[in-house]
Design a protein around this motif. Structure first.
Motif, PDB file in Angstrom:
ATOM      1  N   ILE A   1       0.679  -1.339  -0.022  1.00  0.00           N
ATOM      2  CA  ILE A   1       0.088  -0.122  -0.088  1.00  0.00           C
ATOM      3  C   ILE A   1       0.844   1.293  -0.103  1.00  0.00           C
TER       4      ILE A   1
ATOM      5  N   ARG B   1       0.634   5.248  13.578  1.00  0.00           N
ATOM      6  CA  ARG B   1       0.122   4.644  12.289  1.00  0.00           C
ATOM      7  C   ARG B   1      -0.323   5.347  11.170  1.00  0.00           C
TER       8      ARG B   1
ATOM      9  N   ARG C   1      -6.829   1.705   9.127  1.00  0.00           N
ATOM     10  CA  ARG C   1      -6.189   0.865   8.141  1.00  0.00           C
ATOM     11  C   ARG C   1      -5.289  -0.182   8.802  1.00  0.00           C
TER      12      ARG C   1
ATOM     13  N   GLY D   1      -1.604  -4.278  14.078  1.00  0.00           N
ATOM     14  CA  GLY D   1      -0.384  -3.472  14.457  1.00  0.00           C
ATOM     15  C   GLY D   1      -0.538  -2.702  15.714  1.00  0.00           C
TER      16      GLY D   1
ATOM     17  N   GLY E   1       1.650  -0.037  16.371  1.00  0.00           N
ATOM     18  CA  GLY E   1       2.411   1.601  16.090  1.00  0.00           C
ATOM     19  C   GLY E   1       3.761   1.583  16.830  1.00  0.00           C
ATOM     20  N   LEU E   2       4.073   0.637  17.341  1.00  0.00           N
ATOM     21  CA  LEU E   2       5.438   0.522  18.239  1.00  0.00           C
ATOM     22  C   LEU E   2       6.699  -0.279  17.637  1.00  0.00           C
TER      23      LEU E   2
ATOM     24  N   LEU F   1       8.181  -0.073  14.601  1.00  0.00           N
ATOM     25  CA  LEU F   1       9.280   1.137  13.917  1.00  0.00           C
ATOM     26  C   LEU F   1      10.178   1.967  15.076  1.00  0.00           C
TER      27      LEU F   1
HETATM   28  P1  ADP Z   1       2.503  -1.405  13.391  1.00  0.00           P
HETATM   29  O1  ADP Z   1       2.547  -2.233  14.617  1.00  0.00           O
HETATM   30  O2  ADP Z   1       1.240  -0.651  13.190  1.00  0.00           O
HETATM   31  O3  ADP Z   1       2.953  -1.971  12.035  1.00  0.00           O
HETATM   32  P2  ADP Z   1       5.063   0.032  13.199  1.00  0.00           P
HETATM   33  O4  ADP Z   1       5.448   0.888  13.972  1.00  0.00           O
HETATM   34  O5  ADP Z   1       5.799  -1.270  12.706  1.00  0.00           O
HETATM   35  O6  ADP Z   1       3.632  -0.355  13.744  1.00  0.00           O
HETATM   36  O7  ADP Z   1       4.530   0.838  11.640  1.00  0.00           O
HETATM   37  C1  ADP Z   1       4.066   2.236  11.702  1.00  0.00           C
HETATM   38  C2  ADP Z   1       3.163   2.407  10.667  1.00  0.00           C
HETATM   39  O8  ADP Z   1       4.046   2.666   9.543  1.00  0.00           O
HETATM   40  C3  ADP Z   1       2.124   1.295  10.225  1.00  0.00           C
HETATM   41  O9  ADP Z   1       1.003   1.228  11.147  1.00  0.00           O
HETATM   42  C4  ADP Z   1       1.817   1.380   8.913  1.00  0.00           C
HETATM   43  O10 ADP Z   1       0.858   2.351   8.712  1.00  0.00           O
HETATM   44  C5  ADP Z   1       3.102   2.180   8.530  1.00  0.00           C
HETATM   45  N1  ADP Z   1       4.188   1.182   7.782  1.00  0.00           N
HETATM   46  C6  ADP Z   1       5.156   0.433   8.362  1.00  0.00           C
HETATM   47  N2  ADP Z   1       5.824  -0.603   7.490  1.00  0.00           N
HETATM   48  C7  ADP Z   1       5.132  -0.105   6.250  1.00  0.00           C
HETATM   49  C8  ADP Z   1       4.994  -0.885   5.092  1.00  0.00           C
HETATM   50  N3  ADP Z   1       6.308  -1.679   4.756  1.00  0.00           N
HETATM   51  N4  ADP Z   1       4.431  -0.516   3.982  1.00  0.00           N
HETATM   52  C9  ADP Z   1       3.439   0.311   4.451  1.00  0.00           C
HETATM   53  N5  ADP Z   1       3.073   0.971   5.790  1.00  0.00           N
HETATM   54  C10 ADP Z   1       3.865   0.648   6.705  1.00  0.00           C
END
Ligand code: ADP
Length: 455
Positions: free
Chosen positions: A381, A397, A402, A408, A410-411, A413
Protein backbone atom coordinates in the motif's frame (compact mmCIF):
# COMPACT_ATOMS: atom_id res chain seq x y z
CA UNK A 1 26.02 31.50 57.50
CA UNK A 2 24.91 32.88 54.11
CA UNK A 3 27.20 32.43 51.13
CA UNK A 4 27.39 36.19 50.66
CA UNK A 5 28.59 36.68 54.27
CA UNK A 6 31.05 33.83 53.86
CA UNK A 7 32.56 35.40 50.72
CA UNK A 8 32.74 38.80 52.43
CA UNK A 9 34.29 37.49 55.57
CA UNK A 10 36.73 35.14 53.96
CA UNK A 11 38.07 37.39 51.22
CA UNK A 12 38.18 40.53 53.37
CA UNK A 13 39.84 38.77 56.27
CA UNK A 14 42.32 37.03 53.99
CA UNK A 15 43.27 40.29 52.31
CA UNK A 16 43.54 42.10 55.63
CA UNK A 17 45.74 39.40 57.13
CA UNK A 18 47.97 39.54 54.02
CA UNK A 19 48.24 43.34 54.14
CA UNK A 20 48.96 43.30 57.88
CA UNK A 21 51.64 40.65 57.40
CA UNK A 22 53.27 42.62 54.57
CA UNK A 23 53.11 45.85 56.57
CA UNK A 24 54.54 44.15 59.62
CA UNK A 25 57.40 42.83 57.47
CA UNK A 26 58.05 46.32 56.05
CA UNK A 27 58.01 47.78 59.55
CA UNK A 28 60.42 45.23 60.97
CA UNK A 29 62.75 45.52 57.97
CA UNK A 30 62.84 49.27 58.25
CA UNK A 31 63.53 49.08 62.01
CA UNK A 32 66.36 46.59 61.51
CA UNK A 33 67.96 48.61 58.70
CA UNK A 34 67.86 51.85 60.70
CA UNK A 35 69.33 50.17 63.78
CA UNK A 36 72.08 48.65 61.63
CA UNK A 37 72.93 52.06 60.19
CA UNK A 38 73.06 53.58 63.68
CA UNK A 39 75.18 50.67 64.91
CA UNK A 40 77.68 51.12 62.05
CA UNK A 41 78.03 54.85 62.76
CA UNK A 42 78.47 54.23 66.47
CA UNK A 43 81.06 51.56 65.81
CA UNK A 44 82.98 53.96 63.56
CA UNK A 45 82.86 56.61 66.23
CA UNK A 46 84.08 54.12 68.84
CA UNK A 47 86.96 52.93 66.68
CA UNK A 48 88.06 56.52 66.06
CA UNK A 49 87.90 57.19 69.79
CA UNK A 50 90.06 54.15 70.58
CA UNK A 51 92.58 55.13 67.85
CA UNK A 52 92.79 58.65 69.23
CA UNK A 53 93.38 57.29 72.74
CA UNK A 54 96.10 54.94 71.53
CA UNK A 55 97.86 57.69 69.56
CA UNK A 56 97.99 60.09 72.46
CA UNK A 57 101.08 59.37 74.57
CA UNK A 58 99.99 61.53 77.45
CA UNK A 59 96.41 62.30 78.16
CA UNK A 60 96.04 65.25 80.46
CA UNK A 61 92.25 65.14 80.59
CA UNK A 62 90.70 61.97 79.13
CA UNK A 63 87.20 63.43 79.75
CA UNK A 64 87.82 66.06 77.05
CA UNK A 65 88.64 63.34 74.50
CA UNK A 66 85.70 61.18 75.58
CA UNK A 67 83.30 64.11 75.42
CA UNK A 68 84.42 65.05 71.93
CA UNK A 69 83.47 61.52 70.76
CA UNK A 70 80.35 61.22 72.86
CA UNK A 71 77.25 60.50 70.74
CA UNK A 72 74.39 62.99 71.04
CA UNK A 73 71.87 61.59 73.56
CA UNK A 74 74.38 59.02 74.61
CA UNK A 75 77.26 58.18 76.88
CA UNK A 76 80.74 56.70 76.90
CA UNK A 77 82.01 54.59 79.71
CA UNK A 78 85.46 53.13 80.10
CA UNK A 79 85.30 50.00 82.25
CA UNK A 80 87.83 47.49 83.47
CA UNK A 81 87.62 43.90 82.34
CA UNK A 82 85.75 42.91 85.51
CA UNK A 83 83.18 45.65 84.82
CA UNK A 84 84.46 48.27 87.30
CA UNK A 85 83.90 51.71 85.94
CA UNK A 86 86.98 53.90 85.23
CA UNK A 87 85.50 56.91 83.49
CA UNK A 88 82.01 57.93 82.33
CA UNK A 89 80.73 60.84 80.28
CA UNK A 90 77.09 61.24 79.31
CA UNK A 91 74.76 63.78 77.80
CA UNK A 92 72.45 65.43 80.31
CA UNK A 93 69.21 63.76 79.28
CA UNK A 94 70.72 60.27 78.95
CA UNK A 95 69.48 57.59 81.32
CA UNK A 96 71.59 54.47 81.80
CA UNK A 97 69.93 51.08 81.45
CA UNK A 98 71.26 47.64 82.27
CA UNK A 99 72.69 46.19 79.01
CA UNK A 100 74.94 43.18 78.42
CA UNK A 101 76.56 42.07 75.18
CA UNK A 102 76.93 38.33 74.86
CA UNK A 103 79.90 36.88 72.98
CA UNK A 104 77.76 36.15 69.89
CA UNK A 105 76.31 39.67 69.56
CA UNK A 106 77.82 42.80 68.04
CA UNK A 107 75.64 45.11 70.12
CA UNK A 108 72.97 45.09 72.82
CA UNK A 109 69.65 46.92 72.68
CA UNK A 110 66.87 47.83 75.07
CA UNK A 111 63.87 50.09 74.87
CA UNK A 112 63.30 52.76 77.46
CA UNK A 113 60.03 54.71 77.25
CA UNK A 114 59.58 53.61 73.64
CA UNK A 115 63.08 54.72 72.60
CA UNK A 116 65.71 52.10 71.76
CA UNK A 117 69.10 52.39 73.45
CA UNK A 118 72.07 50.71 71.80
CA UNK A 119 75.35 49.68 73.38
CA UNK A 120 78.61 48.68 71.67
CA UNK A 121 81.90 47.70 73.25
CA UNK A 122 85.42 48.09 71.89
CA UNK A 123 88.32 46.57 73.88
CA UNK A 124 91.63 48.46 74.18
CA UNK A 125 94.76 48.83 76.36
CA UNK A 126 94.59 51.58 78.96
CA UNK A 127 97.59 53.79 79.76
CA UNK A 128 98.47 51.55 82.75
CA UNK A 129 98.74 48.57 80.44
CA UNK A 130 95.44 46.94 81.55
CA UNK A 131 92.76 45.80 79.18
CA UNK A 132 89.70 48.02 79.24
CA UNK A 133 86.50 48.23 77.25
CA UNK A 134 85.12 51.41 75.75
CA UNK A 135 81.33 51.23 76.05
CA UNK A 136 79.37 53.58 73.78
CA UNK A 137 75.65 54.08 74.55
CA UNK A 138 73.27 55.93 72.32
CA UNK A 139 69.57 56.71 72.48
CA UNK A 140 68.14 56.15 68.98
CA UNK A 141 65.60 58.99 69.00
CA UNK A 142 65.48 59.34 65.21
CA UNK A 143 64.86 55.62 64.79
CA UNK A 144 62.01 55.83 67.32
CA UNK A 145 60.46 58.88 65.65
CA UNK A 146 60.70 57.47 62.11
CA UNK A 147 59.47 54.10 63.29
CA UNK A 148 56.40 55.66 64.90
CA UNK A 149 55.74 57.68 61.76
CA UNK A 150 56.03 54.57 59.60
CA UNK A 151 53.69 52.70 61.95
CA UNK A 152 51.13 55.47 61.51
CA UNK A 153 51.50 55.46 57.73
CA UNK A 154 51.14 51.68 57.52
CA UNK A 155 48.02 51.65 59.71
CA UNK A 156 46.51 54.41 57.54
CA UNK A 157 47.44 52.51 54.36
CA UNK A 158 45.88 49.32 55.76
CA UNK A 159 42.65 51.14 56.52
CA UNK A 160 42.67 52.86 53.11
CA UNK A 161 43.23 49.56 51.30
CA UNK A 162 40.62 47.75 53.41
CA UNK A 163 37.83 50.05 52.21
CA UNK A 164 38.19 49.29 48.45
CA UNK A 165 38.73 45.61 49.27
CA UNK A 166 35.48 45.55 51.20
CA UNK A 167 33.67 47.37 48.40
CA UNK A 168 35.12 45.17 45.65
CA UNK A 169 34.17 42.05 47.64
CA UNK A 170 30.63 43.30 47.90
CA UNK A 171 30.48 43.91 44.14
CA UNK A 172 32.15 40.59 43.35
CA UNK A 173 29.87 38.59 45.60
CA UNK A 174 26.81 40.23 44.13
CA UNK A 175 28.09 39.49 40.57
CA UNK A 176 28.45 35.83 41.52
CA UNK A 177 25.44 35.46 43.75
CA UNK A 178 22.81 37.38 41.86
CA UNK A 179 22.58 34.79 39.05
CA UNK A 180 22.62 31.98 41.61
CA UNK A 181 19.81 33.65 43.53
CA UNK A 182 17.95 34.03 40.26
CA UNK A 183 18.55 30.36 39.45
CA UNK A 184 17.31 29.37 42.87
CA UNK A 185 14.24 31.54 42.43
CA UNK A 186 13.45 29.96 39.05
CA UNK A 187 13.98 26.44 40.44
CA UNK A 188 11.71 27.12 43.43
CA UNK A 189 9.08 28.55 41.09
CA UNK A 190 9.34 25.45 38.87
CA UNK A 191 8.97 23.18 41.87
CA UNK A 192 5.99 24.97 43.37
CA UNK A 193 4.13 25.53 40.10
CA UNK A 194 5.09 22.19 38.52
CA UNK A 195 6.13 23.98 35.33
CA UNK A 196 9.47 24.02 33.53
CA UNK A 197 10.60 27.64 34.09
CA UNK A 198 13.70 29.00 32.30
CA UNK A 199 16.18 31.79 32.98
CA UNK A 200 16.13 34.44 30.27
CA UNK A 201 18.39 37.40 31.03
CA UNK A 202 21.55 35.51 31.95
CA UNK A 203 22.04 33.39 28.89
CA UNK A 204 23.56 36.04 26.62
CA UNK A 205 27.10 36.29 28.10
CA UNK A 206 30.08 34.04 27.59
CA UNK A 207 31.10 33.50 31.20
CA UNK A 208 30.59 30.42 33.35
CA UNK A 209 27.38 31.76 34.83
CA UNK A 210 25.85 32.23 31.39
CA UNK A 211 27.00 28.68 30.63
CA UNK A 212 25.25 27.38 33.77
CA UNK A 213 22.07 29.23 32.79
CA UNK A 214 22.17 27.81 29.28
CA UNK A 215 22.75 24.28 30.59
CA UNK A 216 19.91 24.78 33.07
CA UNK A 217 17.56 25.91 30.30
CA UNK A 218 18.58 22.98 28.10
CA UNK A 219 17.99 20.62 31.02
CA UNK A 220 14.54 22.13 31.60
CA UNK A 221 13.75 21.74 27.90
CA UNK A 222 14.85 18.11 27.97
CA UNK A 223 12.83 17.44 31.12
CA UNK A 224 9.76 19.07 29.62
CA UNK A 225 10.10 17.12 26.38
CA UNK A 226 10.58 13.88 28.30
CA UNK A 227 7.63 14.62 30.50
CA UNK A 228 5.40 15.36 27.51
CA UNK A 229 6.64 12.24 25.74
CA UNK A 230 5.97 10.17 28.80
CA UNK A 231 2.48 11.60 29.17
CA UNK A 232 1.81 10.94 25.50
CA UNK A 233 3.13 7.41 25.88
CA UNK A 234 0.99 6.67 28.92
CA UNK A 235 -2.14 8.07 27.29
CA UNK A 236 -1.46 6.16 24.06
CA UNK A 237 -0.71 2.98 25.97
CA UNK A 238 -3.88 3.17 28.03
CA UNK A 239 -5.89 3.93 24.92
CA UNK A 240 -4.34 1.00 23.08
CA UNK A 241 -4.97 -1.39 25.96
CA UNK A 242 -8.53 -0.18 26.42
CA UNK A 243 -9.61 -1.29 22.93
CA UNK A 244 -8.69 -4.99 23.23
CA UNK A 245 -10.01 -5.06 26.78
CA UNK A 246 -13.36 -3.67 25.59
CA UNK A 247 -13.48 -6.29 22.84
CA UNK A 248 -12.63 -9.10 25.26
CA UNK A 249 -15.16 -7.79 27.78
CA UNK A 250 -18.01 -7.55 25.26
CA UNK A 251 -17.32 -10.99 23.74
CA UNK A 252 -17.00 -12.59 27.16
CA UNK A 253 -20.39 -11.13 28.12
CA UNK A 254 -21.85 -12.37 24.83
CA UNK A 255 -20.49 -15.82 25.59
CA UNK A 256 -22.07 -15.71 29.03
CA UNK A 257 -25.43 -14.72 27.61
CA UNK A 258 -25.70 -16.90 24.50
CA UNK A 259 -22.41 -18.50 23.70
CA UNK A 260 -22.96 -22.03 24.89
CA UNK A 261 -26.25 -22.43 23.08
CA UNK A 262 -24.90 -21.11 19.76
CA UNK A 263 -21.71 -22.77 18.57
CA UNK A 264 -21.08 -20.16 15.85
CA UNK A 265 -21.23 -17.23 18.29
CA UNK A 266 -19.10 -19.15 20.78
CA UNK A 267 -16.39 -19.74 18.17
CA UNK A 268 -16.46 -16.14 17.02
CA UNK A 269 -16.25 -14.86 20.60
CA UNK A 270 -13.42 -17.17 21.57
CA UNK A 271 -11.51 -16.31 18.41
CA UNK A 272 -11.87 -12.62 19.12
CA UNK A 273 -10.83 -13.08 22.76
CA UNK A 274 -7.74 -15.07 21.73
CA UNK A 275 -6.82 -12.50 19.04
CA UNK A 276 -7.22 -9.53 21.30
CA UNK A 277 -5.37 -11.11 24.21
CA UNK A 278 -2.49 -12.02 21.84
CA UNK A 279 -2.51 -8.42 20.63
CA UNK A 280 -2.41 -7.18 24.22
CA UNK A 281 0.45 -9.54 25.03
CA UNK A 282 2.42 -8.26 22.03
CA UNK A 283 1.64 -4.67 22.92
CA UNK A 284 2.82 -5.09 26.49
CA UNK A 285 5.99 -6.88 25.35
CA UNK A 286 6.72 -4.02 22.93
CA UNK A 287 6.04 -1.36 25.54
CA UNK A 288 8.42 -3.09 27.92
CA UNK A 289 11.05 -3.20 25.18
CA UNK A 290 10.69 0.56 24.65
CA UNK A 291 10.72 1.31 28.36
CA UNK A 292 14.13 -0.35 28.78
CA UNK A 293 16.83 2.10 29.71
CA UNK A 294 18.94 2.35 26.57
CA UNK A 295 21.83 3.93 28.50
CA UNK A 296 22.61 0.77 30.37
CA UNK A 297 22.10 -2.00 27.84
CA UNK A 298 24.99 -4.36 27.32
CA UNK A 299 25.62 -5.18 23.69
CA UNK A 300 27.16 -8.44 22.73
CA UNK A 301 29.20 -7.45 19.70
CA UNK A 302 30.64 -10.23 17.58
CA UNK A 303 31.47 -10.97 13.98
CA UNK A 304 28.35 -12.50 12.36
CA UNK A 305 27.44 -13.80 8.93
CA UNK A 306 24.74 -11.34 7.89
CA UNK A 307 23.88 -13.26 4.69
CA UNK A 308 23.12 -16.35 6.75
CA UNK A 309 21.09 -14.39 9.30
CA UNK A 310 18.91 -12.78 6.58
CA UNK A 311 18.30 -16.22 5.03
CA UNK A 312 17.23 -17.63 8.39
CA UNK A 313 14.81 -14.82 9.27
CA UNK A 314 13.25 -14.94 5.78
CA UNK A 315 12.84 -18.70 6.02
CA UNK A 316 11.08 -18.45 9.36
CA UNK A 317 8.65 -15.78 8.10
CA UNK A 318 8.13 -17.66 4.84
CA UNK A 319 7.14 -20.78 6.75
CA UNK A 320 5.04 -18.97 9.35
CA UNK A 321 2.99 -16.88 6.90
CA UNK A 322 3.35 -18.79 3.66
CA UNK A 323 4.61 -15.67 1.86
CA UNK A 324 7.09 -15.24 -0.95
CA UNK A 325 10.35 -13.77 0.45
CA UNK A 326 12.88 -13.44 -2.39
CA UNK A 327 16.39 -13.19 -0.98
CA UNK A 328 19.20 -11.79 -3.20
CA UNK A 329 22.11 -11.52 -0.85
CA UNK A 330 25.86 -11.62 -1.60
CA UNK A 331 27.47 -14.63 0.04
CA UNK A 332 29.27 -14.37 3.38
CA UNK A 333 28.73 -10.74 4.27
CA UNK A 334 30.34 -10.45 7.68
CA UNK A 335 29.68 -7.57 10.06
CA UNK A 336 30.49 -6.79 13.68
CA UNK A 337 27.21 -6.35 15.55
CA UNK A 338 24.83 -7.68 18.18
CA UNK A 339 23.22 -10.71 16.57
CA UNK A 340 19.99 -10.89 18.59
CA UNK A 341 19.27 -7.18 18.21
CA UNK A 342 19.90 -7.01 14.46
CA UNK A 343 17.71 -10.12 14.07
CA UNK A 344 14.90 -8.34 15.92
CA UNK A 345 15.34 -5.36 13.59
CA UNK A 346 14.97 -7.59 10.51
CA UNK A 347 11.87 -9.26 11.99
CA UNK A 348 10.17 -5.89 12.51
CA UNK A 349 10.88 -4.62 8.97
CA UNK A 350 10.16 -7.91 7.18
CA UNK A 351 7.01 -8.46 9.19
CA UNK A 352 5.81 -4.94 8.26
CA UNK A 353 6.55 -5.65 4.60
CA UNK A 354 4.41 -8.76 4.92
CA UNK A 355 1.61 -7.01 6.80
CA UNK A 356 1.30 -4.07 4.41
CA UNK A 357 1.57 -5.92 1.10
CA UNK A 358 0.19 -9.04 -0.57
CA UNK A 359 2.80 -9.69 -3.26
CA UNK A 360 6.33 -11.03 -3.01
CA UNK A 361 8.92 -9.32 -0.80
CA UNK A 362 12.44 -8.71 -2.10
CA UNK A 363 15.46 -8.65 0.18
CA UNK A 364 18.79 -7.50 -1.26
CA UNK A 365 22.08 -7.08 0.53
CA UNK A 366 25.28 -5.68 -0.94
CA UNK A 367 28.61 -4.62 0.44
CA UNK A 368 29.44 -1.00 -0.11
CA UNK A 369 32.84 0.18 1.13
CA UNK A 370 32.69 0.10 4.95
CA UNK A 371 29.00 -0.77 5.05
CA UNK A 372 26.54 -3.49 4.11
CA UNK A 373 23.24 -2.18 2.75
CA UNK A 374 20.16 -4.34 3.13
CA UNK A 375 17.00 -3.31 1.25
CA UNK A 376 13.63 -4.82 2.21
CA UNK A 377 11.21 -4.07 -0.60
CA UNK A 378 7.48 -4.74 -0.74
CA UNK A 379 4.86 -3.94 -3.38
CA UNK A 380 2.09 -2.98 -1.01
CA UNK A 381 0.00 0.00 0.00
CA UNK A 382 2.93 2.39 0.48
CA UNK A 383 3.21 5.38 2.83
CA UNK A 384 2.22 8.97 1.94
CA UNK A 385 5.18 11.43 1.91
CA UNK A 386 3.74 13.66 4.65
CA UNK A 387 3.55 10.69 7.02
CA UNK A 388 7.18 9.65 6.61
CA UNK A 389 8.61 12.03 9.26
CA UNK A 390 6.33 10.52 11.95
CA UNK A 391 6.86 6.92 11.00
CA UNK A 392 9.26 6.16 13.87
CA UNK A 393 7.18 7.89 16.58
CA UNK A 394 5.73 5.68 19.26
CA UNK A 395 2.16 4.49 18.56
CA UNK A 396 2.20 6.21 15.19
CA UNK A 397 0.17 4.55 12.44
CA UNK A 398 -0.35 5.86 8.99
CA UNK A 399 -4.10 5.48 9.28
CA UNK A 400 -5.56 4.20 12.50
CA UNK A 401 -8.35 2.19 10.91
CA UNK A 402 -6.15 0.86 8.10
CA UNK A 403 -3.85 -0.94 10.51
CA UNK A 404 -6.40 -2.20 12.93
CA UNK A 405 -6.97 -5.15 10.59
CA UNK A 406 -3.28 -5.96 10.50
CA UNK A 407 -3.13 -6.10 14.29
CA UNK A 408 -0.37 -3.46 14.43
CA UNK A 409 0.47 -1.48 17.54
CA UNK A 410 2.41 1.44 16.08
CA UNK A 411 5.41 0.51 18.23
CA UNK A 412 7.37 -1.71 15.82
CA UNK A 413 9.20 1.08 14.00
CA UNK A 414 9.84 2.98 17.25
CA UNK A 415 11.60 -0.13 18.54
CA UNK A 416 13.41 -0.51 15.20
CA UNK A 417 14.69 3.07 15.53
CA UNK A 418 15.94 2.44 19.08
CA UNK A 419 17.68 -0.75 17.96
CA UNK A 420 19.29 0.88 14.94
CA UNK A 421 20.57 3.79 17.07
CA UNK A 422 22.05 1.30 19.48
CA UNK A 423 23.80 -0.60 16.68
CA UNK A 424 24.85 2.51 14.69
CA UNK A 425 22.67 1.43 11.79
CA UNK A 426 21.06 3.98 9.51
CA UNK A 427 17.46 3.38 8.38
CA UNK A 428 16.26 4.91 5.11
CA UNK A 429 12.65 4.75 3.82
CA UNK A 430 11.53 5.12 0.27
CA UNK A 431 7.82 4.71 -0.42
CA UNK A 432 5.14 5.47 -3.00
CA UNK A 433 1.45 5.08 -2.20
CA UNK A 434 -0.03 2.18 -4.10
CA UNK A 435 3.37 1.04 -5.43
CA UNK A 436 5.29 -0.13 -2.43
CA UNK A 437 7.87 0.60 0.24
CA UNK A 438 11.58 -0.04 0.61
CA UNK A 439 13.29 0.12 4.00
CA UNK A 440 17.11 0.17 3.70
CA UNK A 441 19.44 -0.60 6.58
CA UNK A 442 23.03 0.65 6.32
CA UNK A 443 25.08 -1.50 8.69
CA UNK A 444 28.72 -0.63 9.52
CA UNK A 445 31.05 -3.59 8.87
CA UNK A 446 33.19 -2.69 11.88
CA UNK A 447 31.37 -1.69 15.03
CA UNK A 448 32.66 1.73 16.26
CA UNK A 449 35.74 1.11 18.50
CA UNK A 450 34.63 3.25 21.43
CA UNK A 451 31.41 1.35 21.80
CA UNK A 452 33.15 -2.00 21.72
CA UNK A 453 35.57 -0.82 24.43
CA UNK A 454 32.67 0.16 26.63
CA UNK A 455 31.23 -3.30 26.66
P1 ADP B 1 2.52 -1.34 13.37
O1 ADP B 1 2.54 -2.26 14.53
O2 ADP B 1 1.23 -0.59 13.26
O3 ADP B 1 2.92 -1.99 12.12
P2 ADP B 1 4.97 0.11 13.10
O4 ADP B 1 5.59 1.03 14.04
O5 ADP B 1 5.72 -1.11 12.72
O6 ADP B 1 3.57 -0.23 13.73
O7 ADP B 1 4.62 0.92 11.82
C1 ADP B 1 4.03 2.19 11.90
C2 ADP B 1 3.14 2.44 10.73
O8 ADP B 1 3.93 2.62 9.56
C3 ADP B 1 2.24 1.31 10.42
O9 ADP B 1 1.06 1.40 11.14
C4 ADP B 1 1.99 1.45 8.94
O10 ADP B 1 0.94 2.33 8.70
C5 ADP B 1 3.27 2.08 8.43
N1 ADP B 1 4.17 1.09 7.80
C6 ADP B 1 5.21 0.46 8.33
N2 ADP B 1 5.81 -0.35 7.45
C7 ADP B 1 5.11 -0.24 6.30
C8 ADP B 1 5.22 -0.84 5.00
N3 ADP B 1 6.18 -1.71 4.71
N4 ADP B 1 4.33 -0.47 4.08
C9 ADP B 1 3.38 0.40 4.35
N5 ADP B 1 3.19 1.02 5.54
C10 ADP B 1 4.05 0.69 6.51
Amino acid sequence: MKLRTKIHLFTTLLMLVLIILVNFGVYKLYEQLSINTEYKQLELRGEELVTTFNQLTTISDPYIVLRSYMPSNGAIRVAKENGDELLTVSSPSFEFVELNITSREQYAMKELNGVPIILIEIPSIWSDGNVVKFQLFQQLNDVATNRDLLKLILVAVTILIAIPILLSNMVLSSIILKPLEKLNHVMSKSRSSGTYEKIDELTAGKDELAEISRTFNEMMDALETNYLKQQQFVSNASHELKTPLTVIDSYAKLLLRRGFTNEKIANEALEAIVNESTRMKDLIAQMLELAKNKEHVTLSIEKINLSQLIENVSLQLRQAYNRDFQVHVDKDLFVQTDEQRIKQLFYILMDNARKYSDKEINIKATRDNQYVSIAIQDFGIGIPDDQLPHLFDRFYRVKQDRNRKTGGTGLGLAIAKDLSDLLHIEIQVDSTVGVGTTFTLVVPILFPEKEVDNQ
